[in-house]
Design a protein around this motif. Structure first.
Motif, PDB file in Angstrom:
ATOM      1  N   THR A 204      52.891 -39.499 -75.160  1.00 55.63           N
ATOM      2  CA  THR A 204      52.796 -38.064 -74.866  1.00 55.63           C
ATOM      3  C   THR A 204      52.711 -37.230 -76.140  1.00 55.63           C
ATOM      4  OG1 THR A 204      55.213 -37.895 -74.760  1.00 55.63           O
ATOM      5  CG2 THR A 204      54.051 -38.304 -72.687  1.00 55.63           C
ATOM      6  N   VAL A 205      53.002 -37.826 -77.283  1.00 52.92           N
ATOM      7  CA  VAL A 205      53.000 -37.071 -78.542  1.00 52.92           C
ATOM      8  C   VAL A 205      51.569 -36.784 -78.986  1.00 52.92           C
ATOM      9  CG1 VAL A 205      55.161 -38.117 -79.250  1.00 52.92           C
ATOM     10  CG2 VAL A 205      53.015 -39.159 -79.962  1.00 52.92           C
ATOM     11  N   GLY A 206      51.414 -35.729 -79.747  1.00 56.66           N
ATOM     12  CA  GLY A 206      50.109 -35.394 -80.297  1.00 56.66           C
ATOM     13  C   GLY A 206      49.836 -36.178 -81.567  1.00 56.66           C
ATOM     14  N   GLY A 207      48.591 -36.501 -81.780  1.00 50.47           N
ATOM     15  CA  GLY A 207      48.195 -37.230 -82.973  1.00 50.47           C
ATOM     16  C   GLY A 207      47.062 -36.516 -83.688  1.00 50.47           C
ATOM     17  N   THR A 208      46.184 -37.280 -84.263  1.00 52.63           N
ATOM     18  CA  THR A 208      45.030 -36.749 -84.988  1.00 52.63           C
ATOM     19  C   THR A 208      43.783 -37.468 -84.511  1.00 52.63           C
ATOM     20  OG1 THR A 208      46.381 -36.330 -86.950  1.00 52.63           O
ATOM     21  CG2 THR A 208      43.992 -36.385 -87.260  1.00 52.63           C
ATOM     22  N   VAL A 209      42.735 -36.719 -84.191  1.00 52.95           N
ATOM     23  CA  VAL A 209      41.465 -37.336 -83.799  1.00 52.95           C
ATOM     24  C   VAL A 209      40.574 -37.465 -85.033  1.00 52.95           C
ATOM     25  CG1 VAL A 209      41.530 -36.554 -81.411  1.00 52.95           C
ATOM     26  CG2 VAL A 209      40.506 -35.077 -83.155  1.00 52.95           C
ATOM     27  N   ALA A 210      39.711 -38.463 -85.022  1.00 55.06           N
ATOM     28  CA  ALA A 210      38.816 -38.699 -86.153  1.00 55.06           C
ATOM     29  C   ALA A 210      37.507 -39.288 -85.647  1.00 55.06           C
ATOM     30  CB  ALA A 210      39.459 -39.649 -87.162  1.00 55.06           C
ATOM     31  N   ASN A 211      36.417 -38.939 -86.327  1.00 57.25           N
ATOM     32  CA  ASN A 211      35.093 -39.427 -85.922  1.00 57.25           C
ATOM     33  C   ASN A 211      34.737 -40.710 -86.680  1.00 57.25           C
ATOM     34  OD1 ASN A 211      34.834 -38.117 -88.398  1.00 57.25           O
ATOM     35  ND2 ASN A 211      32.714 -37.487 -88.001  1.00 57.25           N
TER      36      ASN A 211
END
Length: 265
Positions: A204-211
């Protein structure tokens, strides 16, 4: 017998009554009723495919060793799977800098998702999706292969979600780096921290998106399982074959629930 005769018939209603006529009695009629889409080859071929060129390098996937705990999810789309399907038995990562030994939980699922829409857009995984748990040692300049304890059934045409949960509980002063490739969409979602182990089955925690995605190698055994419907439909009931004459056979059966068609071989 001189040769074989293979007859394929498509049938489309709930109850079937079918007459088959053979012109040449020297030919062998092979009759086997199977649910639509379940026919698979008898050969099982194992091969290794490489996804990506490894033109880049990242330090946060599949693991971020500067923190005690980290987790990544990354998506490999169907086009990258090179028309393969079946049992995926291992995944390998190309370490480009420094060494590390970490304890991993590896999960894999089939998915229709092509990218991550937000920093909490995790793909759900369950304990049943766990394919490996144990230590993994990375060496600079080498591929490290993780052989799964439970092979993953990859369904042809689906995208693949690869989840790595690092539960090592220790950190290193210098980060390792791993070969990667830039993508046009956000194909990776990652988190790391110093204090709390992640529960991959309840994120449920937020993370980081990456391409990006890691350059990886998958070992796949084409055993036919990737061609099967999921879940598989039930077999038909009351299948009967009656000889009407020396050249005629009548087949009857009751279709299983939710079944639209059958092939007869």
């Amino acid at each position: 017998m001189d040769d074989e005769y293979l007859l394929v018939v498509h049938c489309l209603s709930d109850k079937k009554n079918l007459s088959l006529k053979l012109d040449d009695m020297k030919k062998l009629l092979l009759l086997a009723v199977c649910a639509f889409g379940l026919f698979a080859g008898l050969r099982a071929q194992e091969e290794t495919i490489t996804i990506g060129s490894g033109s880049g390098a990242i330090n946060y996937s599949p693991t971020y060793v500067y923190n005690k705990y980290s987790m990544t999810q990354q998506i490999f789309v169907a086009d990258e799977m090179q028309e393969k399907s079946g049992k995926i038995k291992s995944v390998a990562f190309n370490c480009t800098n420094r060494t590390a030994t970490r304890k991993f939980q590896v999960y894999m699922v089939n998915t229709d998702k092509t990218s991550f829409g937000s920093n909490a857009d995790w793909v759900p995984v369950t304990s049943g999706d766990l394919v490996y748990e144990g230590n993994v040692t990375f060496t600079s300049g080498e591929w490290t292969t993780i052989s799964f304890q439970t092979p993953f059934t990859y369904k042809k045409g689906k995208n693949v979600l690869l989840c790595i949960n690092d539960i090592t509980a220790s950190d290193q002063n210098l980060v390792t780096k791993y070969a990667s490739d830039t993508k046009s969409e956000n194909r990776m979602l990652y988190v790391n921290n110093y204090y709390t182990i992640y529960d991959a089955t309840n994120m449920t925690v937020g993370g980081t998106v990456a391409n990006v995605t890691n350059q990886v190698q998958f070992t796949i055994e084409d055993d036919g399982s990737g061609e099967q419907l999921d879940p598989a439909p039930a077999a038909p009931d009351n299948l009967k074959a009656e000889a009407l004459s020396d050249t005629e056979i009548q087949l009857t059966w009751d279709a299983a629930a939710e079944t639209e068609s059958y092939n007869i071989y």
